[in-house]
Motif scaffolding. Structure first.
Motif, mmCIF file in Angstrom:
data_model
loop_
_atom_site.group_PDB
_atom_site.id
_atom_site.type_symbol
_atom_site.label_atom_id
_atom_site.label_comp_id
_atom_site.label_asym_id
_atom_site.label_seq_id
_atom_site.Cartn_x
_atom_site.Cartn_y
_atom_site.Cartn_z
ATOM 1 N N ILE A 178 -0.710 -9.048 0.985
ATOM 2 C CA ILE A 178 -1.912 -8.839 1.808
ATOM 3 C C ILE A 178 -1.537 -8.767 3.291
ATOM 4 C CG2 ILE A 178 -3.531 -9.846 0.153
ATOM 5 C CD1 ILE A 178 -3.427 -12.451 1.755
ATOM 6 N N ALA A 179 -0.249 -8.514 3.558
ATOM 7 C CA ALA A 179 0.232 -8.483 4.955
ATOM 8 C C ALA A 179 -0.480 -7.419 5.778
ATOM 9 C CB ALA A 179 1.742 -8.246 4.976
ATOM 10 N N LYS A 180 -0.711 -6.247 5.188
ATOM 11 C CA LYS A 180 -1.365 -5.172 5.932
ATOM 12 C C LYS A 180 -2.791 -5.563 6.315
ATOM 13 C CE LYS A 180 -2.640 -0.275 5.580
ATOM 14 N NZ LYS A 180 -2.692 0.927 4.710
ATOM 15 N N ALA A 181 -3.511 -6.184 5.388
ATOM 16 C CA ALA A 181 -4.880 -6.628 5.683
ATOM 17 C C ALA A 181 -4.887 -7.711 6.753
ATOM 18 C CB ALA A 181 -5.552 -7.131 4.407
ATOM 19 N N TYR A 238 -6.384 -1.241 1.450
ATOM 20 C CA TYR A 238 -5.869 -2.602 1.630
ATOM 21 C C TYR A 238 -6.007 -3.397 0.332
ATOM 22 C CZ TYR A 238 -6.536 -1.415 6.562
ATOM 23 O OH TYR A 238 -6.504 -0.788 7.799
ATOM 24 N N PHE A 239 -4.928 -4.073 -0.050
ATOM 25 C CA PHE A 239 -5.014 -5.031 -1.148
ATOM 26 C C PHE A 239 -5.626 -6.323 -0.595
ATOM 27 C CE2 PHE A 239 -1.449 -2.384 -2.727
ATOM 28 C CZ PHE A 239 -2.027 -1.994 -3.931
ATOM 29 N N ILE A 240 -6.576 -6.899 -1.368
ATOM 30 C CA ILE A 240 -7.265 -8.109 -0.936
ATOM 31 C C ILE A 240 -7.212 -9.159 -2.055
ATOM 32 C CG2 ILE A 240 -9.447 -9.103 -0.165
ATOM 33 C CD1 ILE A 240 -8.294 -7.137 1.846
ATOM 34 N N SER A 241 -6.714 -10.322 -1.724
ATOM 35 C CA SER A 241 -6.676 -11.430 -2.674
ATOM 36 C C SER A 241 -6.650 -12.735 -1.905
ATOM 37 C CB SER A 241 -5.429 -11.324 -3.568
ATOM 38 O OG SER A 241 -4.261 -11.635 -2.821
ATOM 39 N N ASP A 242 -6.564 -13.841 -2.640
ATOM 40 C CA ASP A 242 -6.388 -15.145 -1.989
ATOM 41 C C ASP A 242 -4.957 -15.320 -1.505
ATOM 42 O OD1 ASP A 242 -9.011 -15.783 -2.479
ATOM 43 O OD2 ASP A 242 -8.601 -17.145 -4.152
ATOM 44 N N GLY A 243 -4.070 -14.402 -1.900
ATOM 45 C CA GLY A 243 -2.675 -14.475 -1.475
ATOM 46 C C GLY A 243 -1.870 -15.530 -2.211
ATOM 47 N N LYS A 244 -2.319 -15.894 -3.438
ATOM 48 C CA LYS A 244 -1.630 -16.936 -4.207
ATOM 49 C C LYS A 244 -1.454 -16.487 -5.657
ATOM 50 C CE LYS A 244 -2.854 -20.993 -1.507
ATOM 51 N NZ LYS A 244 -3.346 -22.389 -1.555
ATOM 52 N N LEU A 292 -6.701 -5.848 9.625
ATOM 53 C CA LEU A 292 -8.096 -6.296 9.513
ATOM 54 C C LEU A 292 -8.309 -7.689 10.098
ATOM 55 C CD1 LEU A 292 -8.994 -5.197 5.847
ATOM 56 C CD2 LEU A 292 -9.145 -3.865 7.963
ATOM 57 N N ARG A 293 -7.205 -8.383 10.376
ATOM 58 C CA ARG A 293 -7.259 -9.788 10.805
ATOM 59 C C ARG A 293 -7.833 -10.670 9.698
ATOM 60 N NH1 ARG A 293 -9.972 -8.377 16.735
ATOM 61 N NH2 ARG A 293 -8.219 -7.156 17.541
ATOM 62 N N TYR A 294 -7.504 -10.323 8.481
ATOM 63 C CA TYR A 294 -7.974 -11.047 7.292
ATOM 64 C C TYR A 294 -7.161 -12.310 7.080
ATOM 65 C CZ TYR A 294 -8.539 -11.967 2.231
ATOM 66 O OH TYR A 294 -8.766 -12.549 1.003
ATOM 67 N N GLU A 295 -7.846 -13.445 6.981
ATOM 68 C CA GLU A 295 -7.190 -14.725 6.728
ATOM 69 C C GLU A 295 -7.955 -15.447 5.620
ATOM 70 O OE1 GLU A 295 -4.425 -15.975 7.705
ATOM 71 O OE2 GLU A 295 -3.913 -14.411 9.190
ATOM 72 N N PRO A 296 -7.475 -15.372 4.392
ATOM 73 C CA PRO A 296 -8.206 -15.999 3.285
ATOM 74 C C PRO A 296 -8.219 -17.523 3.379
ATOM 75 C CG PRO A 296 -6.042 -15.244 2.552
ATOM 76 C CD PRO A 296 -6.229 -14.717 3.945
ATOM 77 N N GLU A 333 0.805 -1.226 0.000
ATOM 78 C CA GLU A 333 0.000 0.000 0.000
ATOM 79 C C GLU A 333 0.833 1.269 0.000
ATOM 80 O OE1 GLU A 333 -2.519 -3.379 1.366
ATOM 81 O OE2 GLU A 333 -0.472 -2.689 1.818
ATOM 82 N N SER A 334 2.158 1.153 0.089
ATOM 83 C CA SER A 334 3.004 2.351 0.001
ATOM 84 C C SER A 334 3.187 2.807 -1.451
ATOM 85 C CB SER A 334 4.387 2.088 0.622
ATOM 86 O OG SER A 334 5.114 1.133 -0.140
#
Length: 386
Positions: A323-326, A248-254, A330-334, A134-135
């Protein structure tokens, strides 16, 4: 989601694929839901879920829908793909003016939380990005290859700038955040997957393009639902408003090659995976020619382009994000998903291997060769001119 049973949520674009999925998830948790959209949902809406038909371009309609709401999920947009990307006027009205209407109504009617559904494209314009975060600065507006990405960037800027705005009557401040999702997939998705399956079944999907090592990202609809619920929760006093003013970037992280991602769908429907690989420069040029032709004849025939230039970039050029920031804020865990449920969904609708239209296949390949010839000819003329 904490305290969902005491909250009323307004979801713009709430009758679309993702909006309705989010609405159903919140509804199961006991929340009160208002769906705001220009058309009703194409499936049955629970009796205690309110549907308000309206257009975000009309402030009066927005104002009417937003009264008494605790949190807004602003999902509605226009121009994401296909021929919609070429309608500049409508894209700007919906994505920019519509967002300003939502922000104004939130302030006027004391809505303290707004979660905006943005896009990867606010920082991406065809350049390679590997594990970006996000920077990264916004892509300069004049470098956006399409109106959708440019206007979503303007809308996100407006949403984040509005964070901290004092609500009318001094009842607090508006807190906002933006989620930037990857390409959405899931059973029943109606924007991208049917188009892909249509190309497969018509015999048009006979080639891939770009480098085999190019990587992009996707997000399952239920992971995106979770991210939105967590983002709204992180705007509350109980979470110290930790997502306020943040993107926040949001994805499945893959990260995965775009075409390899769809291999299980192609083969699951009984079709062979394409072996022909074409250079991305050729496909981009073909998309450019298609857009020019569309511009000339769209007043008479608004056809669906095979691909737009932006779609070529988004599918063939490496761009993926951390997605580390999320995860932290946010406690986001896909969760992990595959395409099996999507294959089964399409099969349940009668899709599967049928005889190709060889004419369409020959027409497409012929168009590619013509585009290649024109590209070579133009290159020769440019060199000769110098």
């Amino acid at each position: 989601m904490e305290n969902a049973d005491t909250d009323t949520f307004l979801i713009t674009g709430g009758c679309g694929y993702f909006g309705y999925r989010l609405a159903c998830s919140l509804h199961k948790k006991g929340a009160k839901i208002i769906l705001f959209d220009i058309v009703p949902a194409n499936q049955e809406v629970p009796e205690d879920m309110v549907f308000v038909q309206g257009d975000i371009r009309d402030y009066t309609q927005v104002e009417k829908a937003i009264t008494g709401v605790d949190c807004v999920f602003h999902i509605a947009s226009y121009g994401m793909s296909g021929r919609e990307q070429l309608n500049r006027h409508l894209i700007e009205e919906v994505n920019v003016q519509g967002t300003h209407n939502i922000l104004k109504a939130c302030v006027e009617h004391g809505v303290s939380r707004l979660v905006f559904t943005s896009t990867f494209n606010v920082v991406f314009g065809g350049q390679v990005i590997e594990n970006g975060d996000e920077s990264l600065p916004y892509l300069p507006l004049h470098l956006h290859p399409d109106h959708y990405s440019r206007t979503k960037s303007l809308a996100e800027m407006a949403v984040l700038k509005a964070n901290g705005t004092v609500l009318k009557g001094g009842s607090g401040v508006l807190t906002t955040c933006a989620l930037r999702p990857a390409g959405i997939y899931g059973p029943g998705e109606q924007r991208h997957l049917p188009r892909i399956v249509g190309y497969i079944e018509k015999g048009i999907f006979r080639f891939v393009y770009g480098k085999p090592i190019s990587l992009v990202e996707f997000v399952h609809v239920d992971n995106l639902v979770s991210a939105h619920e967590l983002a709204a929760e992180a705007l509350t006093p109980e979470r110290q408003h930790c997502s306020a003013g943040q993107a926040y970037f949001i994805s499945d992280g893959k990260p995965v090659n775009n075409f390899e991602f769809f291999r299980p769908l192609i083969e699951g429907l009984g079709y062979p995976f394409p072996r022909l690989r074409l250079p991305i420069s050729l496909i981009y040029f073909l998309a450019f020619l298609t857009e020019m032709i569309h511009h000339l004849i769209s007043p008479f025939y608004n056809f669906q382009p095979l691909l737009t230039r932006t779609e070529v970039y988004k599918t063939g050029v490496t761009h993926y994000f951390s997605i580390a920031k999320a995860k932290v804020e946010l406690r986001y865990e896909p969760h992990e998903y595959n395409l099996d449920e999507i294959v089964q969904w399409f099969r349940s609708k009668g899709h599967g291997k049928k005889h190709h239209s060889s004419f369409l296949s020959r027409l497409l390949l012929g168009s590619l060769f013509v585009a290649a010839f024109v590209a070579v000819a133009l290159s020769f003329l440019l060199v000769a001119g110098n």
